[in-house]
Motif scaffolding. Structure first.
Motif, PDB file in Angstrom:
ATOM      1  N   ILE A 108     -10.541 -16.612  10.089  1.00 30.94           N
ATOM      2  CA  ILE A 108     -10.564 -17.251   8.773  1.00 30.94           C
ATOM      3  C   ILE A 108     -11.818 -18.113   8.646  1.00 30.94           C
ATOM      4  O   ILE A 108     -12.473 -18.437   9.640  1.00 30.94           O
ATOM      5  N   SER A 109     -12.153 -18.497   7.421  1.00 25.46           N
ATOM      6  CA  SER A 109     -13.379 -19.254   7.149  1.00 25.46           C
ATOM      7  C   SER A 109     -13.232 -20.728   7.532  1.00 25.46           C
ATOM      8  O   SER A 109     -12.127 -21.212   7.815  1.00 25.46           O
ATOM      9  N   GLY A 110     -14.360 -21.432   7.479  1.00 27.27           N
ATOM     10  CA  GLY A 110     -14.340 -22.863   7.796  1.00 27.27           C
ATOM     11  C   GLY A 110     -13.473 -23.662   6.852  1.00 27.27           C
ATOM     12  O   GLY A 110     -12.732 -24.558   7.273  1.00 27.27           O
ATOM     13  N   GLY A 111     -13.535 -23.352   5.567  1.00 28.14           N
ATOM     14  CA  GLY A 111     -12.688 -24.051   4.604  1.00 28.14           C
ATOM     15  C   GLY A 111     -11.216 -23.781   4.828  1.00 28.14           C
ATOM     16  O   GLY A 111     -10.369 -24.672   4.683  1.00 28.14           O
ATOM     17  N   GLN A 112     -10.895 -22.543   5.196  1.00 27.64           N
ATOM     18  CA  GLN A 112      -9.498 -22.204   5.490  1.00 27.64           C
ATOM     19  C   GLN A 112      -9.035 -22.889   6.767  1.00 27.64           C
ATOM     20  O   GLN A 112      -7.888 -23.349   6.857  1.00 27.64           O
ATOM     21  N   GLN A 113      -9.913 -22.994   7.768  1.00 24.75           N
ATOM     22  CA  GLN A 113      -9.564 -23.723   8.989  1.00 24.75           C
ATOM     23  C   GLN A 113      -9.253 -25.187   8.678  1.00 24.75           C
ATOM     24  O   GLN A 113      -8.335 -25.767   9.252  1.00 24.75           O
ATOM     25  N   GLN A 114     -10.025 -25.755   7.771  1.00 32.32           N
ATOM     26  CA  GLN A 114      -9.765 -27.147   7.402  1.00 32.32           C
ATOM     27  C   GLN A 114      -8.394 -27.295   6.764  1.00 32.32           C
ATOM     28  O   GLN A 114      -7.652 -28.242   7.051  1.00 32.32           O
ATOM     29  N   ARG A 115      -8.021 -26.336   5.923  1.00 35.31           N
ATOM     30  CA  ARG A 115      -6.709 -26.399   5.282  1.00 35.31           C
ATOM     31  C   ARG A 115      -5.577 -26.189   6.291  1.00 35.31           C
ATOM     32  O   ARG A 115      -4.503 -26.778   6.160  1.00 35.31           O
ATOM     33  N   VAL A 116      -5.827 -25.368   7.309  1.00 37.93           N
ATOM     34  CA  VAL A 116      -4.829 -25.204   8.377  1.00 37.93           C
ATOM     35  C   VAL A 116      -4.653 -26.523   9.124  1.00 37.93           C
ATOM     36  O   VAL A 116      -3.529 -26.937   9.428  1.00 37.93           O
ATOM     37  N   ALA A 117      -5.780 -27.187   9.420  1.00 37.82           N
ATOM     38  CA  ALA A 117      -5.704 -28.480  10.120  1.00 37.82           C
ATOM     39  C   ALA A 117      -4.934 -29.497   9.285  1.00 37.82           C
ATOM     40  O   ALA A 117      -4.146 -30.295   9.817  1.00 37.82           O
ATOM     41  N   LEU A 118      -5.130 -29.478   7.974  1.00 35.39           N
ATOM     42  CA  LEU A 118      -4.398 -30.390   7.092  1.00 35.39           C
ATOM     43  C   LEU A 118      -2.921 -30.018   7.044  1.00 35.39           C
ATOM     44  O   LEU A 118      -2.049 -30.905   7.075  1.00 35.39           O
ATOM     45  N   ALA A 119      -2.628 -28.708   7.008  1.00 32.66           N
ATOM     46  CA  ALA A 119      -1.228 -28.265   7.023  1.00 32.66           C
ATOM     47  C   ALA A 119      -0.534 -28.716   8.300  1.00 32.66           C
ATOM     48  O   ALA A 119       0.624 -29.165   8.273  1.00 32.66           O
ATOM     49  N   ARG A 120      -1.218 -28.606   9.433  1.00 28.20           N
ATOM     50  CA  ARG A 120      -0.638 -29.032  10.709  1.00 28.20           C
ATOM     51  C   ARG A 120      -0.353 -30.536  10.701  1.00 28.20           C
ATOM     52  O   ARG A 120       0.667 -30.999  11.224  1.00 28.20           O
ATOM     53  N   ALA A 121      -1.277 -31.305  10.115  1.00 25.30           N
ATOM     54  CA  ALA A 121      -1.072 -32.756  10.053  1.00 25.30           C
ATOM     55  C   ALA A 121       0.090 -33.119   9.138  1.00 25.30           C
ATOM     56  O   ALA A 121       0.827 -34.083   9.404  1.00 25.30           O
ATOM     57  N   LEU A 122       0.289 -32.344   8.066  1.00 22.97           N
ATOM     58  CA  LEU A 122       1.351 -32.639   7.101  1.00 22.97           C
ATOM     59  C   LEU A 122       2.718 -32.145   7.558  1.00 22.97           C
ATOM     60  O   LEU A 122       3.743 -32.652   7.097  1.00 22.97           O
ATOM     61  N   ALA A 123       2.731 -31.173   8.462  1.00 22.78           N
ATOM     62  CA  ALA A 123       3.988 -30.513   8.836  1.00 22.78           C
ATOM     63  C   ALA A 123       5.081 -31.478   9.291  1.00 22.78           C
ATOM     64  O   ALA A 123       6.240 -31.349   8.853  1.00 22.78           O
ATOM     65  N   PRO A 124       4.813 -32.469  10.150  1.00 22.67           N
ATOM     66  CA  PRO A 124       5.901 -33.352  10.614  1.00 22.67           C
ATOM     67  C   PRO A 124       6.327 -34.410   9.593  1.00 22.67           C
ATOM     68  O   PRO A 124       7.108 -35.287   9.919  1.00 22.67           O
ATOM     69  N   ARG A 125       5.794 -34.331   8.372  1.00 17.01           N
ATOM     70  CA  ARG A 125       6.061 -35.317   7.322  1.00 17.01           C
ATOM     71  C   ARG A 125       5.669 -36.734   7.790  1.00 17.01           C
ATOM     72  O   ARG A 125       6.520 -37.638   7.859  1.00 17.01           O
ATOM     73  N   PRO A 126       4.396 -36.946   8.079  1.00 19.78           N
ATOM     74  CA  PRO A 126       3.961 -38.247   8.576  1.00 19.78           C
ATOM     75  C   PRO A 126       3.959 -39.310   7.474  1.00 19.78           C
ATOM     76  O   PRO A 126       3.970 -38.985   6.275  1.00 19.78           O
ATOM     77  N   HIS A 127       3.929 -40.573   7.882  1.00 27.65           N
ATOM     78  CA  HIS A 127       3.810 -41.672   6.929  1.00 27.65           C
ATOM     79  C   HIS A 127       2.427 -41.655   6.279  1.00 27.65           C
ATOM     80  O   HIS A 127       2.282 -41.992   5.098  1.00 27.65           O
ATOM     81  N   VAL A 128       1.411 -41.312   7.070  1.00 25.70           N
ATOM     82  CA  VAL A 128       0.032 -41.354   6.598  1.00 25.70           C
ATOM     83  C   VAL A 128      -0.769 -40.278   7.321  1.00 25.70           C
ATOM     84  O   VAL A 128      -0.494 -39.959   8.479  1.00 25.70           O
ATOM     85  N   VAL A 129      -1.741 -39.705   6.617  1.00 28.97           N
ATOM     86  CA  VAL A 129      -2.656 -38.734   7.210  1.00 28.97           C
ATOM     87  C   VAL A 129      -4.038 -39.373   7.331  1.00 28.97           C
ATOM     88  O   VAL A 129      -4.547 -39.961   6.361  1.00 28.97           O
ATOM     89  N   LEU A 130      -4.622 -39.270   8.513  1.00 31.48           N
ATOM     90  CA  LEU A 130      -5.962 -39.791   8.764  1.00 31.48           C
ATOM     91  C   LEU A 130      -6.920 -38.616   8.916  1.00 31.48           C
ATOM     92  O   LEU A 130      -6.631 -37.652   9.630  1.00 31.48           O
ATOM     93  N   MET A 131      -8.077 -38.709   8.260  1.00 30.56           N
ATOM     94  CA  MET A 131      -9.058 -37.619   8.294  1.00 30.56           C
ATOM     95  C   MET A 131     -10.425 -38.187   8.653  1.00 30.56           C
ATOM     96  O   MET A 131     -10.950 -39.060   7.956  1.00 30.56           O
TER      97      MET A 131
END
Length: 365
Positions: A138-161
């Motif tokens: 997958i492309s770099g932009g898609q990899q970034q969205r996967v990384a964001l999906a992984r961070a969001l998956a556990p339903r965190p209080h806050v996401v840090l980027m």
């Protein structure tokens, strides 16, 4: 009530004489997108790492929701803080499929729930059909969205980027600013982003925090910060500006400068109602410093403007022409930067006249 509070956070590394972060106070509301903006070494990434639990503050207190995650008596480990992290290089596992990358942080969930949640967040980021692919496919932009999906998956209080757009080319970068903001809004997630790029910060943020030498210089919305920077550092860091020193007249509306009289915006101006123009101007000394944005200088035809100068340099940007105009006989002085429309034929050495819009003039410290 604030959702995240950082109170008097200081970080002093053993091999440094100066704190990397110095007495930082910051409050963040639930659902806000905040960007820490500043040059390299200003303390923004250290602040992010202290919030995540990867670094321990020397002093201070950090609260997330109703839980103290750090103070002088305790320090919760990163995995117990309810934080999702998106790293600069995305840190995806190359040997795992996209689906398994997203499920990585859900190891305590039931297998069925893990799979359903992974699909849910992949749908959220627009990659619902990519679960069986690998990061290299997958492309770099898609990899970034996967990384964001992984961070969001556990339903965190806050996401840090941390510098989320730095690895992307210009065209993809602009698209991903929109995509990331849209995803965070849909997920109703509180997010803190670190960047050194003003355009990134302004495009995605509810509020921007500008830092220098470990100290917060200003916290404001992108619009307020650009139009009403608190000091000369902020004015220069969040876009080009012209800094002039002058004498403030008794009526508090005019400043006498080396290029002539410059009008200040009305003190009731809503854009600057929280800036020094409305709250501190009465206590200011006679000598003041002005920030004048280049787009606030409008060229007037036939020499009818209030200010005149000789064009020393022209830079074509595509959207506008950037003119460097000398307004003084003293050639050692800094020329003013003025933006002109691209359809105007302006030659080196020509004399231009212009007016200055007062709503893009601001007093700075």
């Amino acid at each position: 009530m604030s959702f995240i509070k950082l109170e008097q956070i200081t970080k002093l590394f053993h091999d440094s004489l100066r704190p990397a972060v110095d007495s930082l106070d910051l409050t963040i509301e639930r659902g806000e997108i905040i960007t820490l903006l500043g040059p390299s070494g200003c303390g923004k990434t250290t602040t992010l790492r202290m919030l995540a639990g990867f670094e321990q503050p020397s002093t201070g207190r950090i609260t997330i929701g109703d839980q103290v995650v750090f103070d002088n008596n305790k320090s919760l480990p990163p995995e117990k803080r309810g934080i999702g992290m998106v790293f600069q290089d995305y840190a995806l596992f190359p040997h795992l499929t996209i689906e398994k990358n997203v499920m990585f942080g859900l190891n305590k969930w039931k297998p069925k729930d893990r799979k359903e949640r992974a699909q849910e967040v992949l749908d959220l980021v627009g990659l619902g059909d990519f679960g069986d692919r690998y990061p290299s496919q997958i492309s770099g932009g898609q990899q970034q969205r996967v990384a964001l999906a992984r961070a969001l998956a556990p339903r965190p209080h806050v996401v840090l980027m941390d510098e989320p757009f730095s690895n992307l080319d210009a065209g993809l970068r602009e698209k991903m600013r929109y995509d990331v903001t849209n995803i965070l809004r849909k997920a109703n997630t509180t997010a803190i982003i670190v960047t050194h790029d003003q355009k990134d910060a302004f495009a995605v943020s509810d509020r921007v925090v500008v830092m220098k030498d470990g100290i917060i210089q200003q916290v404001a919305s992108p619009r307020e910060m650009y139009r009403c920077p608190k000091n000369s550092f902020v004015a220069q860091f969040v876009g080009k500006t012209n800094l002039l020193t002058g004498k403030l007249e008794k009526d508090k509306n005019l400043v006498q400068t080396t290029i002539g009289t410059v009008c200040l915006p009305l003190q009731k101006n809503q854009v600057c109602e929280t800036s020094c123009l409305s709250s501190e101007i009465e206590g200011m000394c006679e000598t003041v410093k002005l920030s004048i944005r280049p787009e606030g200088c409008q060229i007037v035809s036939e020499g009818k403007g209030s200010y005149f100068g000789t064009v020393e340099r022209v830079t074509y940007s595509g959207e506008y022409q950037e003119l460097y105009v000398n307004l003084q006989s003293d050639k050692s002085s800094e020329p003013m930067v003025i933006y002109a429309p691209v359809d105007q034929d302006i030659e080196l050495g020509s004399v231009v006249s212009f007016n200055i819009k007062s709503d893009l003039v601001c007093l700075v410290e």
